[in-house]
Design an enzyme around this catalytic site. Structure first.
Site, PDB file in Angstrom:
ATOM      1  N   GLU A   1      61.024   4.564  -9.586  1.00  0.00           N
ATOM      2  CA  GLU A   1      60.364   6.305  -9.450  1.00  0.00           C
ATOM      3  C   GLU A   1      59.538   6.697  -8.071  1.00  0.00           C
ATOM      4  O   GLU A   1      60.462   6.757  -7.655  1.00  0.00           O
ATOM      5  CB  GLU A   1      58.693   5.176 -10.575  1.00  0.00           C
ATOM      6  CG  GLU A   1      58.492   4.480  -9.239  1.00  0.00           C
ATOM      7  CD  GLU A   1      56.856   3.704  -9.863  1.00  0.00           C
ATOM      8  OE1 GLU A   1      56.040   4.737 -10.437  1.00  0.00           O
ATOM      9  OE2 GLU A   1      56.535   2.453  -9.807  1.00  0.00           O
TER      10      GLU A   1
ATOM     11  N   LYS B   1      49.903  -3.222 -10.985  1.00  0.00           N
ATOM     12  CA  LYS B   1      49.928  -2.502  -9.948  1.00  0.00           C
ATOM     13  C   LYS B   1      48.313  -3.066  -8.683  1.00  0.00           C
ATOM     14  O   LYS B   1      48.010  -3.197  -9.253  1.00  0.00           O
ATOM     15  CB  LYS B   1      48.510  -1.080 -10.320  1.00  0.00           C
ATOM     16  CG  LYS B   1      48.341   0.103  -9.818  1.00  0.00           C
ATOM     17  CD  LYS B   1      48.047   0.816 -11.039  1.00  0.00           C
ATOM     18  CE  LYS B   1      47.296   1.934 -10.614  1.00  0.00           C
ATOM     19  NZ  LYS B   1      48.062   2.893  -9.432  1.00  0.00           N
TER      20      LYS B   1
ATOM     21  N   ARG C   1      45.668  -2.594 -19.112  1.00  0.00           N
ATOM     22  CA  ARG C   1      47.430  -2.031 -17.812  1.00  0.00           C
ATOM     23  C   ARG C   1      46.461  -3.381 -16.523  1.00  0.00           C
ATOM     24  O   ARG C   1      47.443  -4.227 -16.004  1.00  0.00           O
ATOM     25  CB  ARG C   1      47.361  -1.190 -17.329  1.00  0.00           C
ATOM     26  CG  ARG C   1      48.323  -1.481 -16.244  1.00  0.00           C
ATOM     27  CD  ARG C   1      49.171   0.084 -16.165  1.00  0.00           C
ATOM     28  NE  ARG C   1      48.318   0.730 -15.143  1.00  0.00           N
ATOM     29  CZ  ARG C   1      48.375   2.270 -15.281  1.00  0.00           C
ATOM     30  NH1 ARG C   1      49.540   2.324 -15.478  1.00  0.00           N
ATOM     31  NH2 ARG C   1      47.228   3.011 -14.425  1.00  0.00           N
TER      32      ARG C   1
HETATM   33  N1  PLP Z   1      53.597   4.279 -11.104  1.00  0.00           N
HETATM   34  C1  PLP Z   1      53.473   4.515  -9.343  1.00  0.00           C
HETATM   35  C2  PLP Z   1      53.472   3.132  -8.483  1.00  0.00           C
HETATM   36  C3  PLP Z   1      51.747   4.323  -9.643  1.00  0.00           C
HETATM   37  O1  PLP Z   1      50.608   4.244  -8.499  1.00  0.00           O
HETATM   38  C4  PLP Z   1      50.847   4.967 -11.007  1.00  0.00           C
HETATM   39  C5  PLP Z   1      49.460   5.865 -10.762  1.00  0.00           C
HETATM   40  O2  PLP Z   1      48.748   4.868 -11.038  1.00  0.00           O
HETATM   41  C6  PLP Z   1      51.452   5.577 -11.302  1.00  0.00           C
HETATM   42  C7  PLP Z   1      53.055   5.664 -11.497  1.00  0.00           C
HETATM   43  C8  PLP Z   1      50.902   6.996 -12.775  1.00  0.00           C
HETATM   44  O3  PLP Z   1      51.019   6.028 -13.731  1.00  0.00           O
HETATM   45  P1  PLP Z   1      49.393   6.276 -14.378  1.00  0.00           P
HETATM   46  O4  PLP Z   1      49.995   7.815 -15.242  1.00  0.00           O
HETATM   47  O5  PLP Z   1      48.715   5.725 -15.794  1.00  0.00           O
HETATM   48  O6  PLP Z   1      48.336   6.755 -13.393  1.00  0.00           O
HETATM   49  C1  COI Z   2      47.488   7.229  -9.569  1.00  0.00           C
HETATM   50  O1  COI Z   2      47.785   7.539 -10.424  1.00  0.00           O
HETATM   51  O2  COI Z   2      45.709   6.449 -10.594  1.00  0.00           O
HETATM   52  C2  COI Z   2      47.016   6.078  -8.510  1.00  0.00           C
HETATM   53  O3  COI Z   2      46.726   4.788  -8.418  1.00  0.00           O
HETATM   54  C3  COI Z   2      48.076   6.873  -7.497  1.00  0.00           C
HETATM   55  C4  COI Z   2      47.361   6.344  -6.333  1.00  0.00           C
HETATM   56  C5  COI Z   2      47.970   5.041  -5.549  1.00  0.00           C
HETATM   57  C6  COI Z   2      46.677   6.732  -5.388  1.00  0.00           C
END
Ligand code: PLP
Ligand code: COI
Length: 339
Positions: free
Chosen positions: A219, A183, A80
């Site tokens: 989200e 991200k 990612r």
């Molecule tokens: N959505 C956003 C905007 C995020 O910053 C995150 C965190 O990484 C997530 C969703 C959740 O993603 P993940 O489950 O890969 O941590």
């Molecule tokens: C995560 O869930 O790892 C994130 O990056 C969220 C964060 C912006 C604190």
């Protein structure tokens, strides 16, 4: 570290011993550098500072009852990060370099990995910056990749306790063809006004809608949304949200538990039909949603009136965290032990 109060750790920065850096110059990645400095020295005209060439990741290391250290799906984070880098025209970090940096950072800061049973974890933050000097808007030729780690408690201080959220009607986070699916730091800057409005109203975070039609759930702040009804796990499909690795994992686990799964547009009105709702992400793990207030319609949707998570949410939470901490078998190859 003996005297660190692991059980009441916030989700915040706590200094650890070492972090990792690696520079990309003249079209290639250099050697990993280990440092104990918390600071970097970069050019005043670095593209990260002016034009937002910055992407990051978030994953965790978990200490098991067996004393082993586990990483969860780190390779998905590596891929990612490459996808995000392509999204804002940055040099991609090779998967092997990502692996080496992350594993080295964890191993060198072992004493900061919270003990099993405290609920706390070691948060790992890979970060990629455009460091080349440019004044015109263009991609940098030089990049800095870093990994630091920090012990953390739950992102929403309530932990597995349900939280209140509200729908952001005044601010969007990401445009349909914009950078919401990457991200990049700019998305989080764009979310801050909504977040502050949420906090002022006593809500844990803001739920964003699709920016074009304002009809569908996108989200929940830094986490994906899911709703449960009719034995079905429903989660938004949208081109402006981050593809959460936690959400992908929950989809798999939900199917294995005999739930149906639907990944599709989720209209705001459907909030009235869900029996349970939650936010999921690495930091948020699974945060049950107690209620959602929509200032656009003045509706409040309530999910857990008794202050406890619903049964499906709790089952998913136990299964997911069970795998992450090594209490449940890893049947999907999601876990890598840090030797
Ligand atoms: N959505 C956003 C905007 C995020 O910053 C995150 C965190 O990484 C997530 C969703 C959740 O993603 P993940 O489950 O890969 O941590
Ligand atoms: C995560 O869930 O790892 C994130 O990056 C969220 C964060 C912006 C604190």
């Amino acid at each position: 570290m003996e005297n660190l109060d692991w059980k009441s750790l916030p989700f915040g920065y706590y200094r650890t011993s070492y972090n990792i850096r690696c520079w990309y110059r003249n079209g290639q990645w250099g050697k990993l550098e280990i440092t104990d400095s918390e600071y970097i020295s970069i050019h005043i005209a670095a593209t990260a500072l002016h034009y937002g060439q910055e992407v990051f990741e978030g994953l965790k290391a978990y200490k098991g009852a067996d004393g082993k250290i586990r990483l969860f799906r780190w390779e998905d984070n590596a891929r990612r990060m490459q996808y995000s880098a392509r999204g804002v025209i940055m040099a991609e970090v090779p998967v092997e370099l990502f692996r080496e940096a992350v594993f080295t950072a964890v191993k060198l800061n072992k004493e900061y990995i919270p003990p099993y049973g405290t609920g706390a974890t070691l948060y790992i933050r890979p970060l990629l910056l455009g460091t080349g000097a440019e004044v015109g808007v263009k991609p940098s030729h030089e990049y800095l990749f870093m990994v630091f780690v920090t012990p953390v408690g739950p992102y929403f201080k309530e932990g597995i306790k349900p939280v209140k959220m509200f729908i952001s009607r005044d601010f969007d986070r990401a445009a349909p063809l914009g950078t919401g699916t990457f991200k990049v730091g700019g998305n989080y800057a764009a979310s801050l006004r909504a977040l502050m409005a949420a906090k002022e109203g006593g809500y844990a975070t803001a739920i964003f809608l699709d920016a074009k039609e304002k009809k569908y759930i996108d989200e929940c702040g830094p986490a994906n949304f899911f709703g449960i009804k009719n034995n079905t796990y429903i989660t938004p499909k949208s081109g402006s949200i981050l593809n959460s690795i936690t959400n992908m994992s929950l989809i798999t686990l939900a199917e294995e538990m005999g739930l149906k799964v639907e990944r599709r547009k989720v209209p705001v009105e459907e909030l009235a039909e869900f029996k349970e709702a939650g936010a999921c992400g690495t930091a948020a793990v699974i945060t049950p949603i107690a209620s959602i207030y929509d200032p656009g319609t003045n509706n409040t949707y309530e999910y857990c009136r008794d202050g406890n998570p619903g049964p499906v949410t709790l089952k998913l939470y136990n299964k997911l965290t069970g795998i992450q901490f090594g209490d449940e078998p890893d049947n999907h190859g999601w876990i890598t032990i840090v030797e």
